[in-house]
Design an enzyme around this catalytic site. Structure first.
Site, short mmCIF file in Angstrom:
data_model
loop_
_atom_site.label_atom_id
_atom_site.label_comp_id
_atom_site.label_asym_id
_atom_site.label_seq_id
_atom_site.Cartn_x
_atom_site.Cartn_y
_atom_site.Cartn_z
N HIS A 98 0.67 -1.32 0.08
CA HIS A 98 0.10 -0.02 -0.11
C HIS A 98 0.89 1.20 0.26
CE1 HIS A 98 -3.03 -2.35 0.62
NE2 HIS A 98 -4.13 -1.70 0.57
N HIS A 112 -7.85 0.56 -7.01
CA HIS A 112 -7.00 0.34 -5.72
C HIS A 112 -6.23 -0.89 -5.91
CE1 HIS A 112 -5.88 0.95 -1.59
NE2 HIS A 112 -6.41 -0.39 -1.38
#
Lengths: 360, 360
Positions: free
Chosen positions: A248, A265
């Site tokens: 991330h 994402h």
């Protein structure tokens, strides 16, 4: 049916996962404090496919839903929408005991969760996650938030729900790209916590996840259980929860560089995991073959595995400096020693640029 | 110097009250997590009188303040201001460990507290209350909030500070009307919890509260201790905390009817206490003489004690129905059996209208 408990402060809440239909077991009594009336917040896409059947199910549980819909997509996650939702709740006569039900994916969950935490200083909340990403990850752990022009989730709260009600049937209408997004996060749980998830996730067909209901159910359950265990041990991100950042730090940076409309994402996290795994390998602590293993899985699932040609390492590192996870001048990146085993790696910005250049 | 502890969930925080200068005892270590840098939020009026001396004091404690000012007054308590403050914090490089210091009265405390609770899902907070109202009441208990066009404090959080640092010297520049506002809330604590506060408050000159430093100090300490005990036993308003609403159900309604520029919160609470005390007396449970006692004190302090001629009971009851404290169709009003002893009284709207008409 699977029931998983999540601890949040002095309380805990259940995640109830069903494959046949939306069922919830015992209804938390706080859901009935406004006479069974609830505010259901969803987006127009979810509403089109699932609103009628969901409100019918809620009706059977004695819950009468007043519905507020928002536009699908990240652009609904802004402060002005929190105000609009609160005003619509007031217009519907909601009070400090009226629960909010969030029916949707990550955007709806983050937004409705924030509204629930702020409306008259907080009302009860239930998540009904309808995307794979929300079912395996974002509906669990209590994080809420909206974006500012400067970055994602810059305003938010920790607001644990009363319950998370997961029904796999919602995934039937989910576009393959959105299924892949959830599978990417699922792979993360395989690498950081629960290795069997890797095979389960890789066996799922993104175009038809319900073709393998057993693998899908087992994967959702294991990911939810992993997330539940991690956040139960670290509600507010002081320690263990940091491993959830695997993929991330660079994934968020990539989303920022490319713009949130260009890449999902999950795609950004897929590339982020590849890059961070390579950093980990090049540090010399990682079991051989892991990078290749991840790459194969990403290829099989139709997820990207390398930095797009038009993104430079310098752009990526500059974007990562803006990431809110960074509190000082250094980067903490989650490395993988072996499947299921993590380590923290520290880099300055210059070191990170060098290491990325050397590892790609 | 007086030190009072407030419990909030699993944690607790100190209120430190000084008369000579802003002193704080031991600095909580979380205030140094961003290298001693803090974001100080204040309003332009407070800044004019006290910013330089306060930042000098903070400097001596090793805290370097970056200052953001807002306009004084309730109109700064709006959602857009939360966004503006967050963006200014980002522009100053604030991160998830940068503490917020709220220097001001109730508006600044509520607003800065909300920003602190939302910025990157929450940063440490210190209150430095500069008005009497904030020192005796609003800086304690962790409530934050902003207003919507529909009503006050409709969006907010519970966000306990690391500490409340109270210095009586700030009151030197406070206009008499603002001193009276604090004295009105102080009287409330006398009636609901700690009778000796009544004499202390009534002995203070609103035009020069520091002329009687001992009475002022004792009153602030006792009110702060009363509020601290009440909110420690009931952080989120399930039970005991309700007694804090004495004078406020009708006081808030009066503010709503008159408009927030026509009457101060304290003036509305003064009238609200009179009306609610009369309701209590007419229910037959109240010791004789209390209504007259309150009236005398209000007259002495220059606070109003009856409903303005241009406000009708019906307007007041209609406005009270909008008050967010009302969750059903009934009103719960705090009655006073005797000084320091409360009871809950229930009314429907019709009953409340009748009872008010009969008691005025």
């Amino acid at each position: 049916m699977k029931r998983i408990r999540v601890r949040a402060g002095n309380q805990n809440y259940p995640i109830v996962i069903h494959s046949n239909q939306l069922r919830v077991g015992r209804i938390p009594k706080q859901l009935h404090t406004d006479g069974g009336r609830v505010i259901l917040i969803t987006d127009k896409t979810v509403a089109k496919f699932h609103l009628k059947s969901t409100t019918d199910r809620l009706e059977k549980m004695g819950l009468r839903a007043e519905v507020i819909t928002v536009r699908p997509g990240e652009r609904s996650k802004r402060p002005g929408m929190v105000v609009r939702l609160a005003q619509e709740m007031l217009a519907k006569g909601a009070n400090r005991k009226t629960p909010v039900v969030a029916l949707g994916g990550g955007v709806v969950g983050d937004l409705a969760g924030l509204v629930a935490s702020l409306f008259m200083r907080g009302v009860p909340l239930v998540h009904i996650p309808t995307t794979l990403l929300a079912q395996v990850d974002s509906s669990i752990g209590g994080k809420t938030g909206v974006d500012l022009p400067e970055g994602k989730n810059l305003l938010g709260t920790f607001w644990p729900p009363l319950a998370v009600w997961t029904w796999l049937g919602y995934l039937k209408t989910l576009p393959p790209r959105r299924v892949r997004e959830g599978l990417s996060e699922a792979l993360k749980y395989g690498y950081i916590y629960d290795p069997p998830v890797l095979e389960l996730a890789t066996g799922i067909d993104p175009r038809n996840p319900l073709a393998t209901p057993d693998a899908l159910g087992a994967m959702v359950e294991r990911c939810a259980a992993a997330k539940a265990e991690i956040v139960s041990r670290d509600e507010r991100e002081g320690g263990l929860r940091e491993i959830l950042n695997f993929g991330h730090t660079l994934g968020h940076a990539l989303e920022r560089v490319m713009g949130y409309h260009q890449i999902t994402h999950g795609e950004a996290v897929a590339i982020g995991m590849m890059l961070e795994l390579k950093l980990s390998r090049n540090s010399g602590h990682t079991e051989p073959g892991i990078v290749e293993d991840l790459k194969e899985r990403l290829v099989k699932l139709g997820l990207p595995h390398h930095l797009p040609d038009n993104v430079t390492i310098q752009e990526l590192v500059d974007a990562a400096r803006h990431d809110k996870k960074k509190t000082r001048n250094d980067f903490r990146i989650i490395g993988i020693r072996d499947v299921g085993k993590t380590e923290i790696m520290n880099f300055t910005a210059a070191e990170l640029s060098r290491a990325l250049s050397a590892s790609i």
